[in-house]
Scaffold this active site. Sequence first.
Site, mmCIF file in Angstrom:
data_model
loop_
_atom_site.group_PDB
_atom_site.id
_atom_site.type_symbol
_atom_site.label_atom_id
_atom_site.label_comp_id
_atom_site.label_asym_id
_atom_site.label_seq_id
_atom_site.Cartn_x
_atom_site.Cartn_y
_atom_site.Cartn_z
ATOM 1 N N ASP A 58 0.862 -1.188 0.031
ATOM 2 C CA ASP A 58 0.164 -0.146 0.069
ATOM 3 C C ASP A 58 0.865 1.177 0.041
ATOM 4 O OD1 ASP A 58 -3.016 0.798 0.604
ATOM 5 O OD2 ASP A 58 -1.509 2.258 1.898
ATOM 6 N N ASP A 136 -12.303 -16.420 15.622
ATOM 7 C CA ASP A 136 -12.034 -17.880 15.899
ATOM 8 C C ASP A 136 -11.984 -18.887 14.890
ATOM 9 O OD1 ASP A 136 -15.839 -18.349 16.740
ATOM 10 O OD2 ASP A 136 -14.704 -18.185 14.859
ATOM 11 N N HIS A 140 -8.630 -20.863 14.553
ATOM 12 C CA HIS A 140 -8.823 -22.322 14.047
ATOM 13 C C HIS A 140 -7.701 -22.801 13.261
ATOM 14 C CE1 HIS A 140 -11.542 -25.795 13.043
ATOM 15 N NE2 HIS A 140 -10.802 -25.738 12.096
ATOM 16 N N GLU A 141 -7.689 -22.042 12.023
ATOM 17 C CA GLU A 141 -6.730 -22.317 11.107
ATOM 18 C C GLU A 141 -5.249 -22.506 11.525
ATOM 19 O OE1 GLU A 141 -10.201 -23.161 8.753
ATOM 20 O OE2 GLU A 141 -7.811 -23.688 8.625
ATOM 21 N N HIS A 144 -4.300 -25.603 13.255
ATOM 22 C CA HIS A 144 -3.940 -26.639 12.539
ATOM 23 C C HIS A 144 -2.506 -26.754 12.383
ATOM 24 C CE1 HIS A 144 -7.969 -28.475 11.822
ATOM 25 N NE2 HIS A 144 -8.399 -27.710 11.258
ATOM 26 N N TYR A 155 -5.537 -36.619 9.860
ATOM 27 C CA TYR A 155 -6.963 -35.805 9.748
ATOM 28 C C TYR A 155 -8.087 -36.575 9.196
ATOM 29 C CZ TYR A 155 -9.537 -31.405 8.839
ATOM 30 O OH TYR A 155 -10.329 -30.387 8.706
ATOM 31 N N GLU A 164 -9.788 -31.475 14.784
ATOM 32 C CA GLU A 164 -10.742 -30.506 14.419
ATOM 33 C C GLU A 164 -11.329 -29.872 15.846
ATOM 34 O OE1 GLU A 164 -12.569 -28.716 12.187
ATOM 35 O OE2 GLU A 164 -10.717 -29.172 11.405
ATOM 36 N N ASP A 183 -19.618 -17.489 14.044
ATOM 37 C CA ASP A 183 -20.791 -17.000 13.921
ATOM 38 C C ASP A 183 -20.468 -15.538 13.377
ATOM 39 O OD1 ASP A 183 -18.988 -16.781 16.231
ATOM 40 O OD2 ASP A 183 -20.294 -15.138 17.042
ATOM 41 N N TYR A 186 -20.686 -16.937 9.320
ATOM 42 C CA TYR A 186 -21.814 -17.638 8.661
ATOM 43 C C TYR A 186 -23.034 -16.838 8.626
ATOM 44 C CZ TYR A 186 -24.642 -22.044 8.418
ATOM 45 O OH TYR A 186 -25.528 -22.967 8.076
ATOM 46 N N THR A 187 -23.833 -17.187 7.410
ATOM 47 C CA THR A 187 -25.096 -16.430 7.085
ATOM 48 C C THR A 187 -25.052 -14.989 7.564
ATOM 49 O OG1 THR A 187 -26.272 -17.252 8.946
ATOM 50 C CG2 THR A 187 -26.274 -18.611 6.923
ATOM 51 N N ILE A 190 -28.354 -13.700 8.582
ATOM 52 C CA ILE A 190 -29.115 -14.324 9.386
ATOM 53 C C ILE A 190 -28.309 -14.017 10.993
ATOM 54 C CG2 ILE A 190 -30.242 -16.283 10.440
ATOM 55 C CD1 ILE A 190 -30.357 -17.376 7.329
ATOM 56 N N ASP A 193 -26.639 -17.030 14.207
ATOM 57 C CA ASP A 193 -26.710 -18.320 14.139
ATOM 58 C C ASP A 193 -25.114 -18.593 13.858
ATOM 59 O OD1 ASP A 193 -27.485 -18.864 10.516
ATOM 60 O OD2 ASP A 193 -26.193 -17.372 11.698
ATOM 61 N N ASP A 219 -16.552 -36.580 4.970
ATOM 62 C CA ASP A 219 -15.768 -35.637 5.736
ATOM 63 C C ASP A 219 -14.460 -36.537 6.249
ATOM 64 O OD1 ASP A 219 -15.014 -33.160 6.591
ATOM 65 O OD2 ASP A 219 -16.088 -33.418 8.436
ATOM 66 N N HIS A 224 -15.502 -32.961 11.089
ATOM 67 C CA HIS A 224 -16.167 -31.838 11.459
ATOM 68 C C HIS A 224 -17.525 -32.137 12.048
ATOM 69 C CE1 HIS A 224 -13.482 -30.235 8.294
ATOM 70 N NE2 HIS A 224 -13.490 -29.275 9.178
HETATM 71 O O1 LIG Z 1 -9.981 -25.780 8.550
HETATM 72 C C1 LIG Z 1 -11.154 -26.796 8.628
HETATM 73 O O2 LIG Z 1 -11.314 -27.372 9.448
HETATM 74 C C2 LIG Z 1 -11.911 -26.398 7.203
HETATM 75 C C3 LIG Z 1 -11.117 -26.887 6.159
HETATM 76 C C4 LIG Z 1 -12.108 -27.542 5.067
HETATM 77 C C5 LIG Z 1 -11.113 -27.852 3.739
HETATM 78 C C6 LIG Z 1 -10.234 -28.839 3.863
HETATM 79 C C7 LIG Z 1 -9.648 -29.380 2.926
HETATM 80 C C8 LIG Z 1 -9.651 -28.441 1.809
HETATM 81 C C9 LIG Z 1 -10.470 -27.303 1.565
HETATM 82 C C10 LIG Z 1 -11.188 -26.958 2.796
HETATM 83 C C11 LIG Z 1 -12.473 -25.051 7.157
HETATM 84 C C12 LIG Z 1 -13.646 -24.742 8.386
HETATM 85 C C13 LIG Z 1 -14.670 -25.746 8.355
HETATM 86 O O3 LIG Z 1 -14.978 -26.057 9.470
HETATM 87 N N1 LIG Z 1 -15.334 -26.054 7.235
HETATM 88 C C14 LIG Z 1 -16.283 -27.095 7.478
HETATM 89 C C15 LIG Z 1 -17.550 -26.381 7.409
HETATM 90 C C16 LIG Z 1 -17.956 -25.742 5.975
HETATM 91 C C17 LIG Z 1 -17.333 -24.451 5.603
HETATM 92 N N2 LIG Z 1 -17.710 -24.187 4.238
HETATM 93 C C18 LIG Z 1 -18.419 -25.097 3.779
HETATM 94 C C19 LIG Z 1 -19.351 -25.218 2.804
HETATM 95 C C20 LIG Z 1 -20.103 -26.012 2.625
HETATM 96 C C21 LIG Z 1 -20.281 -27.258 3.645
HETATM 97 C C22 LIG Z 1 -19.665 -27.008 4.833
HETATM 98 C C23 LIG Z 1 -18.611 -26.124 4.889
HETATM 99 C C24 LIG Z 1 -16.192 -27.952 6.174
HETATM 100 O O4 LIG Z 1 -15.212 -27.931 5.341
HETATM 101 O O5 LIG Z 1 -16.745 -29.270 6.235
HETATM 102 C C25 LIG Z 1 -12.810 -24.498 9.645
HETATM 103 C C26 LIG Z 1 -13.613 -23.203 10.204
HETATM 104 C C27 LIG Z 1 -14.516 -22.608 9.172
HETATM 105 C C28 LIG Z 1 -14.226 -23.289 7.991
HETATM 106 ZN ZN LIG Z 2 -10.396 -27.553 11.046
#
Ligand SMILES: O=C(O)[C@H](CCc1ccccc1)CC1(C(=O)N[C@@H](Cc2c[nH]c3ccccc23)C(=O)O)CCCC1
Ligand SMILES: [Zn+2]
Length: 308
Positions: A58, A136, A140-141, A144, A155, A164, A183, A186-187, A190, A193, A219, A224
Site C-alpha cells: 500500500d 475464531d 482455528h486455521e 491446525h 486428519y 478439529e 458466527d 456464517y449466513t 441471519i 447463528d 468428511d 467436522h
Molecule cells: O479448517 C477446517 O477444518 C476447514 C477446512 C476445510 C477444507 C479442507 C480441505 C480443503 C479445503 C477445505 C474449514 C472450516 C470448516 O469447519 N469447514 C467445514 C464447514 C464448511 C465450511 N464451508 C462449507 C461449505 C459447505 C459445507 C460445509 C462447509 C467443512 O469444510 O466441512 C474451519 C472453520 C471454518 C471453515
Molecule cells: Zn479445521
Amino acid sequence: DIINFATGTGTGVLGDTKTLTTTQSGSTYQLQDTTRGKGILTYTANNRSSLPGTLLTDSDNVWTDRAAVDAHAYAAATYDFYKNKFNRNSLDGNGLLIRSTVHYGSNYNNAFWNGAQIVFGDGDGSLFRSFSADLDVVGHELTHGVIEYTANLEYRNEPGALNEAFADIMGNTIESKNWLLGDDIYTPNIPGDALRSLSNPTLYNQPDKYSDRYTGSADNGGVHTNSGIINKAYYLAAQGGTHNGVTVSGIGRDKAVRIFYSTLVNYLTPTSKFAAAKTATIQAAKDLYGANSAEATAITKAYQAVGL
Ligand SMILES: O=C(O)[C@H](CCc1ccccc1)CC1(C(=O)N[C@@H](Cc2c[nH]c3ccccc23)C(=O)O)CCCC1
Ligand SMILES: [Zn+2]
C-alpha cells in the site's frame, strides 16, 4: 539493526478500524509484520487459486482490503495468544513465519491450512462472508499449524475429530466472545447463528455424546461432526453443567484451555483416539493442578458426561 516496521490502520470486513503492524521499504508499505516471530505476511490470491499469491502493499499505510486487514490483525492476535499464554513462539515454537492468503478462488465458501499456510475464501455473501472476518476461524486455521508441529493428529476418523476439536477449542478461546464457532462469517444476513456451537453441538447437527458419533466415511470420517463430542467436554469442563445425568463443576476457560493445550503438546500422538484423549487430558490436569484436584475431577466428569 534498522527497525523498519510501521503501524498502519485499516478497515475490517465488519467496517471496524484496526491497527496493523506493517513494514515500510522506500515509499511503499507491505503487509508484513516483522515483530512477531520470523514474521506474519499477508497475501492476496486475487480470486485465483495459486498460492501464496501476491504480498499486499500500500502507498500510505491505510489499508482498504478488508479481508486482508482482518487476516493480518487476527493472525497477530493468534500469535500473541500462543506467545503470551503458553510462551509458544509461533506455530512450531520456533518463530515459524506465518503466511496468510485472502481472496482465494471465486466466492470460495471455505478456509484451510494446507500444511504450509492459511488460506481464506471470500464466501458467496449468502452462506458465508469473508472467512478471515472471524477471529475464531483464523485461530482455528492457525491451530491446525500448531497441531501439525505437536500431536500431528491424522486428519481422519477419531484422531481427525480431535484435530478439529482442538482447532475449534483454541480458536474459540482466542476469541473468548461466546461458545460459537464462525458466527461472524456464517449466513451474514441471519443474525445469531453459527457454523458450530461448543455449548450445544446438536444445534448444528453435531453429536454431544460418544454413542451418537458418526461412523461413516464422509468428511474424512466425520472430522467436522464428531469434534462436537470433544467440544462439548471442553465446554462442560470450562463452564460446568449437567449433561446426560453427569454434573460438572466448571473450572473456567483459562484453566480448561491450559489443560487442553498441555494435552496437545505433551500427550496426544498422530493416531490418538477419543479414549486416549480422555486419559491424556486427565493426566494433563493432574500434572498442572494435582492428582486429586478439582480440575482433574472436572475433566474426568466432563468426559464421562459425553459418554467416554
Ligand atoms: O479448517 C477446517 O477444518 C476447514 C477446512 C476445510 C477444507 C479442507 C480441505 C480443503 C479445503 C477445505 C474449514 C472450516 C470448516 O469447519 N469447514 C467445514 C464447514 C464448511 C465450511 N464451508 C462449507 C461449505 C459447505 C459445507 C460445509 C462447509 C467443512 O469444510 O466441512 C474451519 C472453520 C471454518 C471453515
Ligand atoms: Zn479445521
